[in-house]
Design a protein around this motif. Structure first.
Motif, PDB file in Angstrom:
ATOM      1  N   GLY A 257     -20.250 -19.344  50.745  1.00 51.32           N
ATOM      2  CA  GLY A 257     -19.829 -20.930  50.553  1.00 51.32           C
ATOM      3  C   GLY A 257     -20.581 -21.553  51.842  1.00 51.32           C
ATOM      4  O   GLY A 257     -21.235 -22.776  51.287  1.00 51.32           O
ATOM      5  N   TRP A 258     -20.989 -21.040  52.819  1.00 50.44           N
ATOM      6  CA  TRP A 258     -21.860 -21.758  53.714  1.00 50.44           C
ATOM      7  C   TRP A 258     -23.329 -21.767  53.043  1.00 50.44           C
ATOM      8  O   TRP A 258     -23.810 -23.027  53.315  1.00 50.44           O
ATOM      9  CB  TRP A 258     -21.754 -20.769  55.044  1.00 50.44           C
ATOM     10  CG  TRP A 258     -20.596 -21.208  55.850  1.00 50.44           C
ATOM     11  CD1 TRP A 258     -19.625 -22.133  55.729  1.00 50.44           C
ATOM     12  CD2 TRP A 258     -20.229 -20.506  56.854  1.00 50.44           C
ATOM     13  NE1 TRP A 258     -18.681 -21.972  56.560  1.00 50.44           N
ATOM     14  CE2 TRP A 258     -18.901 -20.881  57.575  1.00 50.44           C
ATOM     15  CE3 TRP A 258     -20.613 -19.455  57.486  1.00 50.44           C
ATOM     16  CZ2 TRP A 258     -18.484 -20.558  58.557  1.00 50.44           C
ATOM     17  CZ3 TRP A 258     -20.028 -18.887  58.730  1.00 50.44           C
ATOM     18  CH2 TRP A 258     -19.050 -19.271  59.278  1.00 50.44           C
ATOM     19  N   LEU A 259     -23.581 -20.788  52.409  1.00 55.26           N
ATOM     20  CA  LEU A 259     -25.070 -20.807  51.765  1.00 55.26           C
ATOM     21  C   LEU A 259     -24.894 -21.912  50.647  1.00 55.26           C
ATOM     22  O   LEU A 259     -26.091 -22.572  50.639  1.00 55.26           O
ATOM     23  CB  LEU A 259     -25.480 -19.339  51.349  1.00 55.26           C
ATOM     24  CG  LEU A 259     -25.680 -18.352  52.433  1.00 55.26           C
ATOM     25  CD1 LEU A 259     -25.917 -17.079  51.677  1.00 55.26           C
ATOM     26  CD2 LEU A 259     -26.771 -18.771  52.968  1.00 55.26           C
ATOM     27  N   ALA A 260     -24.127 -22.070  49.998  1.00 59.65           N
ATOM     28  CA  ALA A 260     -23.980 -22.891  48.886  1.00 59.65           C
ATOM     29  C   ALA A 260     -23.736 -24.525  49.494  1.00 59.65           C
ATOM     30  O   ALA A 260     -24.564 -25.171  49.082  1.00 59.65           O
ATOM     31  CB  ALA A 260     -22.585 -22.682  48.123  1.00 59.65           C
ATOM     32  N   MET A 261     -23.031 -24.787  50.587  1.00 58.92           N
ATOM     33  CA  MET A 261     -23.035 -26.019  51.199  1.00 58.92           C
ATOM     34  C   MET A 261     -24.541 -26.354  52.117  1.00 58.92           C
ATOM     35  O   MET A 261     -24.490 -27.424  52.556  1.00 58.92           O
ATOM     36  CB  MET A 261     -21.784 -26.016  52.237  1.00 58.92           C
ATOM     37  CG  MET A 261     -20.650 -26.111  51.439  1.00 58.92           C
ATOM     38  SD  MET A 261     -19.051 -26.364  52.332  1.00 58.92           S
ATOM     39  CE  MET A 261     -19.028 -24.892  53.649  1.00 58.92           C
TER      40      MET A 261
ATOM     41  N   GLY B 136     -13.146 -26.938  53.567  1.00 57.28           N
ATOM     42  CA  GLY B 136     -12.116 -26.246  54.643  1.00 57.28           C
ATOM     43  C   GLY B 136     -12.849 -24.944  55.417  1.00 57.28           C
ATOM     44  O   GLY B 136     -12.213 -24.794  56.399  1.00 57.28           O
ATOM     45  N   ILE B 137     -13.878 -24.565  54.973  1.00 60.12           N
ATOM     46  CA  ILE B 137     -14.348 -23.400  55.707  1.00 60.12           C
ATOM     47  C   ILE B 137     -15.531 -23.920  56.555  1.00 60.12           C
ATOM     48  O   ILE B 137     -16.116 -23.039  57.310  1.00 60.12           O
ATOM     49  CB  ILE B 137     -14.757 -22.427  54.847  1.00 60.12           C
ATOM     50  CG1 ILE B 137     -16.213 -22.875  53.705  1.00 60.12           C
ATOM     51  CG2 ILE B 137     -13.833 -21.767  53.897  1.00 60.12           C
ATOM     52  CD1 ILE B 137     -16.861 -21.866  53.045  1.00 60.12           C
ATOM     53  N   TRP B 138     -15.960 -25.360  56.615  1.00 59.02           N
ATOM     54  CA  TRP B 138     -16.892 -25.748  57.673  1.00 59.02           C
ATOM     55  C   TRP B 138     -16.316 -27.507  57.633  1.00 59.02           C
ATOM     56  O   TRP B 138     -16.820 -28.363  56.975  1.00 59.02           O
ATOM     57  CB  TRP B 138     -18.054 -25.940  56.814  1.00 59.02           C
ATOM     58  CG  TRP B 138     -18.986 -26.204  58.001  1.00 59.02           C
ATOM     59  CD1 TRP B 138     -19.658 -27.676  57.939  1.00 59.02           C
ATOM     60  CD2 TRP B 138     -19.961 -25.626  58.830  1.00 59.02           C
ATOM     61  NE1 TRP B 138     -20.617 -27.640  58.903  1.00 59.02           N
ATOM     62  CE2 TRP B 138     -20.625 -26.392  59.474  1.00 59.02           C
ATOM     63  CE3 TRP B 138     -19.638 -24.268  59.492  1.00 59.02           C
ATOM     64  CZ2 TRP B 138     -21.438 -25.882  60.736  1.00 59.02           C
ATOM     65  CZ3 TRP B 138     -20.411 -23.958  60.339  1.00 59.02           C
ATOM     66  CH2 TRP B 138     -21.215 -24.691  61.146  1.00 59.02           C
TER      67      TRP B 138
END
Length: 105
Positions: A20-24, A99-101
């Motif tokens: 998710g972080w890499l996608a964002m 929500g994860i960042w």
């Protein structure tokens, strides 16, 4: 829950957050997650290295769960499953990934 199950669950969660972080970290996906914000903030610049660290931590959790040959297989399978989950969330409800960042761009 056995100890190896707990390690595999933590690996799955670490890989999910890392994907998710890499996608964002990509501008096109960041605009989906945070509509209306056009500039790349300092928070977004942290996403790529933190995503890579989360994936490595997922590998470490897999190595704690099983012997190296099985751990590598489990990690690759978890990576592909978590990448699919992130892709599906981005295509249907991208704001959920905020929500994860929570610090925004």
């Amino acid at each position: 829950m056995s100890e190896s199950s707990a390690w595999l669950l933590s690996a799955a969660l670490l890989n999910l957050v890392g994907m998710g972080w890499l996608a964002m970290a990509m501008p096109c996906h960041a605009m989906q997650v945070w509509p209306g914000e056009r500039d790349e903030g300092t928070g977004q610049r942290l996403l790529r290295p933190l995503g890579a660290l989360a994936l490595l931590a997922g590998l470490g959790a897999c190595l704690q769960a099983d012997r190296p040959s099985m751990a590598a297989l489990a990690w690759v399978m978890l990576l592909s499953a978590d990448a699919l989950v992130v892709a599906l969330v981005l295509s249907s409800r991208p704001r959920l990934l905020a929500g994860i960042w929570p610090w925004g761009r």
